[in-house]
Scaffold this motif. Structure first.
Motif, PDB file in Angstrom:
ATOM      1  N   MET A 128       2.295   3.328  -0.258  1.00 10.94           N
ATOM      2  CA  MET A 128       1.229   3.757  -1.157  1.00 10.94           C
ATOM      3  C   MET A 128       0.362   4.787  -0.453  1.00 10.94           C
ATOM      4  N   LEU A 129      -0.133   5.738  -1.202  1.00 12.68           N
ATOM      5  CA  LEU A 129      -1.015   6.766  -0.658  1.00 12.68           C
ATOM      6  C   LEU A 129      -2.428   6.217  -0.508  1.00 12.68           C
ATOM      7  N   GLU A 130      -3.170   6.800   0.406  1.00 18.04           N
ATOM      8  CA  GLU A 130      -4.572   6.447   0.613  1.00 18.04           C
ATOM      9  C   GLU A 130      -5.408   7.703   0.399  1.00 18.04           C
ATOM     10  N   PRO A 131      -5.791   7.978  -0.854  1.00 15.57           N
ATOM     11  CA  PRO A 131      -6.536   9.208  -1.111  1.00 15.57           C
ATOM     12  C   PRO A 131      -7.923   9.231  -0.482  1.00 15.57           C
ATOM     13  N   ASP A 132      -8.500   8.060  -0.259  1.00 14.41           N
ATOM     14  CA  ASP A 132      -9.768   7.993   0.466  1.00 14.41           C
ATOM     15  C   ASP A 132      -9.938   6.587   1.035  1.00 14.41           C
ATOM     16  N   ALA A 133     -10.954   6.413   1.862  1.00 15.85           N
ATOM     17  CA  ALA A 133     -11.150   5.172   2.617  1.00 15.85           C
ATOM     18  C   ALA A 133     -11.427   3.954   1.727  1.00 15.85           C
ATOM     19  N   ARG A 134     -11.819   4.170   0.486  1.00 19.25           N
ATOM     20  CA  ARG A 134     -12.088   3.026  -0.402  1.00 19.25           C
ATOM     21  C   ARG A 134     -10.845   2.183  -0.665  1.00 19.25           C
ATOM     22  N   PHE A 135      -9.663   2.742  -0.434  1.00 19.52           N
ATOM     23  CA  PHE A 135      -8.425   2.008  -0.676  1.00 19.52           C
ATOM     24  C   PHE A 135      -8.047   1.094   0.492  1.00 19.52           C
ATOM     25  N   VAL A 136      -8.615   1.323   1.669  1.00 20.59           N
ATOM     26  CA  VAL A 136      -8.242   0.560   2.861  1.00 20.59           C
ATOM     27  C   VAL A 136      -8.442  -0.943   2.680  1.00 20.59           C
ATOM     28  N   PRO A 137      -9.604  -1.429   2.208  1.00 19.87           N
ATOM     29  CA  PRO A 137      -9.759  -2.881   2.049  1.00 19.87           C
ATOM     30  C   PRO A 137      -8.741  -3.489   1.075  1.00 19.87           C
ATOM     31  N   LEU A 138      -8.454  -2.800  -0.018  1.00 18.07           N
ATOM     32  CA  LEU A 138      -7.472  -3.295  -0.983  1.00 18.07           C
ATOM     33  C   LEU A 138      -6.108  -3.434  -0.328  1.00 18.07           C
ATOM     34  N   TYR A 139      -5.659  -2.375   0.325  1.00 17.28           N
ATOM     35  CA  TYR A 139      -4.349  -2.415   0.966  1.00 17.28           C
ATOM     36  C   TYR A 139      -4.301  -3.472   2.061  1.00 17.28           C
ATOM     37  N   THR A 140      -5.345  -3.571   2.847  1.00 17.69           N
ATOM     38  CA  THR A 140      -5.383  -4.553   3.933  1.00 17.69           C
ATOM     39  C   THR A 140      -5.289  -5.977   3.380  1.00 17.69           C
ATOM     40  N   ARG A 141      -6.058  -6.262   2.332  1.00 16.54           N
ATOM     41  CA  ARG A 141      -6.003  -7.594   1.704  1.00 16.54           C
ATOM     42  C   ARG A 141      -4.606  -7.935   1.204  1.00 16.54           C
ATOM     43  N   ARG A 142      -3.867  -6.938   0.775  1.00 15.16           N
ATOM     44  CA  ARG A 142      -2.537  -7.173   0.203  1.00 15.16           C
ATOM     45  C   ARG A 142      -1.435  -7.133   1.261  1.00 15.16           C
ATOM     46  N   GLY A 143      -1.796  -6.971   2.530  1.00 12.95           N
ATOM     47  CA  GLY A 143      -0.806  -7.020   3.594  1.00 12.95           C
ATOM     48  C   GLY A 143      -0.202  -5.690   3.992  1.00 12.95           C
ATOM     49  N   TYR A 144      -0.772  -4.600   3.521  1.00 13.85           N
ATOM     50  CA  TYR A 144      -0.277  -3.271   3.906  1.00 13.85           C
ATOM     51  C   TYR A 144      -0.809  -2.906   5.289  1.00 13.85           C
ATOM     52  N   THR A 145      -0.042  -2.110   6.001  1.00 10.61           N
ATOM     53  CA  THR A 145      -0.494  -1.577   7.284  1.00 10.61           C
ATOM     54  C   THR A 145      -0.325  -0.066   7.264  1.00 10.61           C
ATOM     55  N   PRO A 146      -1.242   0.648   7.909  1.00 12.67           N
ATOM     56  CA  PRO A 146      -1.083   2.109   7.948  1.00 12.67           C
ATOM     57  C   PRO A 146       0.097   2.471   8.851  1.00 12.67           C
ATOM     58  N   THR A 147       0.928   3.389   8.373  1.00 13.84           N
ATOM     59  CA  THR A 147       2.089   3.786   9.159  1.00 13.84           C
ATOM     60  C   THR A 147       2.102   5.278   9.469  1.00 13.84           C
ATOM     61  N   GLN A 148       1.741   6.089   8.518  1.00 15.34           N
ATOM     62  CA  GLN A 148       1.762   7.539   8.707  1.00 15.34           C
ATOM     63  C   GLN A 148       0.586   8.148   7.966  1.00 15.34           C
ATOM     64  N   ARG A 149       0.234   9.333   8.342  1.00 18.82           N
ATOM     65  CA  ARG A 149      -0.789  10.071   7.618  1.00 18.82           C
ATOM     66  C   ARG A 149      -0.152  11.320   7.047  1.00 18.82           C
ATOM     67  N   ILE A 150      -0.672  11.768   5.935  1.00 17.01           N
ATOM     68  CA  ILE A 150      -0.174  13.000   5.328  1.00 17.01           C
ATOM     69  C   ILE A 150      -1.165  14.112   5.636  1.00 17.01           C
ATOM     70  N   TRP A 151      -0.652  15.197   6.147  1.00 15.36           N
ATOM     71  CA  TRP A 151      -1.457  16.394   6.393  1.00 15.36           C
ATOM     72  C   TRP A 151      -0.905  17.472   5.482  1.00 15.36           C
ATOM     73  N   GLU A 152      -1.786  18.218   4.904  1.00 22.49           N
ATOM     74  CA  GLU A 152      -1.351  19.233   3.943  1.00 22.49           C
ATOM     75  C   GLU A 152      -1.936  20.578   4.319  1.00 22.49           C
ATOM     76  N   ARG A 153      -1.120  21.584   4.199  1.00 25.08           N
ATOM     77  CA  ARG A 153      -1.567  22.964   4.367  1.00 25.08           C
ATOM     78  C   ARG A 153      -1.171  23.723   3.124  1.00 25.08           C
ATOM     79  N   ARG A 154      -2.119  24.355   2.500  1.00 18.23           N
ATOM     80  CA  ARG A 154      -1.860  25.121   1.280  1.00 18.23           C
ATOM     81  C   ARG A 154      -1.576  26.569   1.668  1.00 18.23           C
ATOM     82  N   PHE A 155      -0.614  27.179   1.000  1.00 15.09           N
ATOM     83  CA  PHE A 155      -0.269  28.571   1.218  1.00 15.09           C
ATOM     84  C   PHE A 155      -0.838  29.420   0.090  1.00 15.09           C
ATOM     85  N   VAL A 156      -1.044  30.664   0.381  1.00 16.20           N
ATOM     86  CA  VAL A 156      -1.513  31.611  -0.628  1.00 16.20           C
ATOM     87  C   VAL A 156      -0.380  31.809  -1.629  1.00 16.20           C
ATOM     88  N   CYS A 157      -0.710  31.792  -2.906  1.00 18.37           N
ATOM     89  CA  CYS A 157       0.294  31.972  -3.951  1.00 18.37           C
ATOM     90  C   CYS A 157       0.986  33.330  -3.773  1.00 18.37           C
TER      91      CYS A 157
END
Length: 159
Positions: A128-157
């Motif tokens: 599951m994605l973590e769009p912001d820190a508010r999702f951390v308690p929900l995921y933690t309660r449900r047994g999720y662990t952080p595994t990777q982070r997504i980094w994004e770079r936008r290119f000029v159209c």
């Protein structure tokens, strides 16, 4: 939820079908134009429509919709995959959104149904994605662990 008549209305969660296509397209178009979770992406309705058609036809895609008064108020889309290295089956979030007026527990209900769907399809994990820190308690309660982070770079159209 309470309807304007003061009578409680039930929100049901079920798998979407091709018959839900028009409602799904409208819901996703609204999400794309109103949600801060889309990262500022510009809505391309033709692309969204084509993508929706393709994904609805995939046996490895799970579209869970929350319906209230014959209207979609929440959506969780998961896609099954086999890990490139291990071959382990997993499910990954493609889209998860609940209308702000329906967020008092409905997102958690959708996630629970998504976890059941993934388990029924023999997934060993769900991502599951973590769009912001508010999702951390929900995921933690449900047994999720952080595994990777997504980094994004936008290119000029370019085109």
């Amino acid at each position: 939820m309470m309807a304007t008549t003061g009578v409680a209305t039930e929100t049901t969660i079920r798998m979407a079908t091709v018959d839900d296509r028009t409602a799904l397209l409208a819901f996703l178009a609204t999400v794309a134009t109103t949600s801060r979770y889309t990262g500022g992406a510009t809505l391309n309705l033709a692309h969204l429509s084509d993508s929706l058609d393709r994904m609805l036809a995939l046996p490895d895609a799970g579209f869970l919709v929350a319906i209230e008064d014959d209207r979609i108020v929440g959506l969780l889309v998961l896609l099954l995959f086999d890990d490139l290295i291990s071959g382990e089956r997993g499910a990954a979030e493609v889209c998860w959104y609940v209308e702000p007026s329906h967020r008092a527990g409905l997102g958690q209900r959708l996630l629970g149904e998504g976890e059941r769907w993934a388990d029924e399809h023999r997934a060993a994990k769900i991502q599951m994605l973590e769009p912001d820190a508010r999702f951390v308690p929900l995921y933690t309660r449900r047994g999720y662990t952080p595994t990777q982070r997504i980094w994004e770079r936008r290119f000029v159209c370019r085109g």
